[in-house]
Scaffold this active site. Structure first.
Site, PDB file in Angstrom:
ATOM      1  N   GLU A 168       0.839  -1.205   0.000  1.00  0.00           N
ATOM      2  CA  GLU A 168       0.000   0.000   0.000  1.00  0.00           C
ATOM      3  C   GLU A 168       0.873   1.253   0.000  1.00  0.00           C
ATOM      4  OE1 GLU A 168      -0.179   2.054   2.883  1.00  0.00           O
ATOM      5  OE2 GLU A 168      -0.131   0.749   4.664  1.00  0.00           O
TER       6      GLU A 168
ATOM      7  N   ARG B 292       1.142  -2.460  12.432  1.00  0.00           N
ATOM      8  CA  ARG B 292       0.308  -3.310  11.569  1.00  0.00           C
ATOM      9  C   ARG B 292      -0.138  -2.580  10.300  1.00  0.00           C
ATOM     10  NH1 ARG B 292      -0.667  -7.917  14.117  1.00  0.00           N
ATOM     11  NH2 ARG B 292      -2.259  -8.539  12.613  1.00  0.00           N
TER      12      ARG B 292
ATOM     13  N   CYS C 156       7.620  -1.620  -2.067  1.00  0.00           N
ATOM     14  CA  CYS C 156       8.731  -2.570  -2.195  1.00  0.00           C
ATOM     15  C   CYS C 156       9.890  -2.305  -1.255  1.00  0.00           C
ATOM     16  CB  CYS C 156       9.217  -2.631  -3.638  1.00  0.00           C
ATOM     17  SG  CYS C 156      10.083  -1.150  -4.232  1.00  0.00           S
TER      18      CYS C 156
ATOM     19  N   HIS D  45      12.784  -0.380  -8.078  1.00  0.00           N
ATOM     20  CA  HIS D  45      12.191  -1.538  -7.405  1.00  0.00           C
ATOM     21  C   HIS D  45      13.285  -2.331  -6.703  1.00  0.00           C
ATOM     22  CE1 HIS D  45       9.374  -4.660  -6.412  1.00  0.00           C
ATOM     23  NE2 HIS D  45      10.114  -5.576  -7.016  1.00  0.00           N
TER      24      HIS D  45
ATOM     25  N   ASP E  24       9.951 -12.072  -3.724  1.00  0.00           N
ATOM     26  CA  ASP E  24       9.495 -10.677  -3.781  1.00  0.00           C
ATOM     27  C   ASP E  24       8.103 -10.586  -3.161  1.00  0.00           C
ATOM     28  OD1 ASP E  24       8.662  -8.055  -4.602  1.00  0.00           O
ATOM     29  OD2 ASP E  24      10.183  -8.128  -6.169  1.00  0.00           O
TER      30      ASP E  24
END
Length: 276
Positions: free
Chosen positions: A41, A66, A71, A111, A126
């Site tokens: 997110e 939490r 990435c 990334h 990943d």
């Protein structure tokens, strides 16, 4: 802010109770648990909050608070866990290619993916590539089709680059490319700064969230469209009609609980990065 990295609490966050011995079975199980438990997110990016990459800061956000992340956060924390469990893991720089079919077009190297060496063989894992996050590690072998619990993948080598591909609607689709070059923290910090602050970054264009579900299913959120994808590839969509609906969807499907006043600052109509 905490000052400890509690492996037991991390594993509890993943709902993981299996072996922690550095083996392929453990790597696969941890990959699956991570993708199912901690969502992808970009809420903090849209809220213009700084994205910190130090392992303790990642632990505090993803485990203690939490939350989810993207990435550099998800794979960054997973890298730390693997290292502490005794895996020979290293960070690799990659370029996301979802939504870009022309390989002659250069895309940003923004990334982070992970390589793990087991008994002399390299594997790619990943847990931070959104709707295409892995549920098991992939053997780094050219052209080998590898089934996961959610789809088929392969890694193909062309002109000195590796392409991670997913089978989607009968076609092989590029997810990301990489050369095998390490991505040390200094490079991650620069790329993270771009992805979280640059006006052209995909992550500033709109809301994105994704989580793996059991039995081959996935759930994603793209702008104001909530999508549920079944194991057979069929999908159904639901359009969210405001902050209250967004709050409920984030809580129910992604385990994220944020105040309604905070969510009102997020523009739902915008469309983020490509999702399968």
């Amino acid at each position: 802010m905490g000052n400890t990295f509690d492996i037991d609490a991390y594993l509890a966050r993943l709902g993981y109770q299996g072996s922690t011995a550095p083996s392929l079975a453990t790597l696969d199980a941890l990959t699956s648990a991570h993708s199912q438990s901690i969502p992808f997110e970009n809420l903090d990016v849209l809220l213009r909050r700084p994205i910190h990459l130090e392992p303790q800061r990642l632990y505090d956000k993803l485990v203690t608070a939490r939350r989810g992340g993207y990435c550099f956060e998800l794979n960054g924390l997973f890298l730390e866990l693997l290292a502490q469990l005794g895996f020979a893991a290293r960070p690799l720089a990659a370029r996301v290619r979802l939504g870009t079919t022309d390989r002659s077009i250069m895309v940003q190297r923004t990334h982070l993916t992970l390589a793990v060496t087991l008994d002399g063989q390299d594997w790619i894992t990943d847990v931070g590539v959104g709707a295409t996050s892995l549920t098991r590690a992939l053997r780094l072998e050219d052209g080998l089709i590898q089934a996961t619990s959610h789809d088929e993948r392969r890694l193909v080598r062309e002109d000195g680059r590796w392409y991670h591909q997913v089978q989607h609607a009968g076609q092989w689709v590029d997810v990301f490319e990489f050369t095998g070059e390490d991505m040390p923290m200094v490079d991650r910090e620069v790329a993270n700064w771009y992805t979280s602050t640059h006006p052209a970054s995909h992550f500033l264009q709109g809301l994105t969230a994704a989580r793996v579900l059991p039995k081959g299913r996935r759930v994603t959120l793209s702008g104001k469209v909530l999508k549920f994808r079944a194991a057979d590839g069929h999908a159904r969509e639901q359009e969210l009609d405001g902050p209250q609906a967004l709050q409920a969807a984030l809580r129910e499907h992604f385990g994220i609980d944020l105040p309604i006043d905070m969510l009102r600052k997020i523009p739902l109509p915008l469309t983020p990065i490509a999702l399968l």
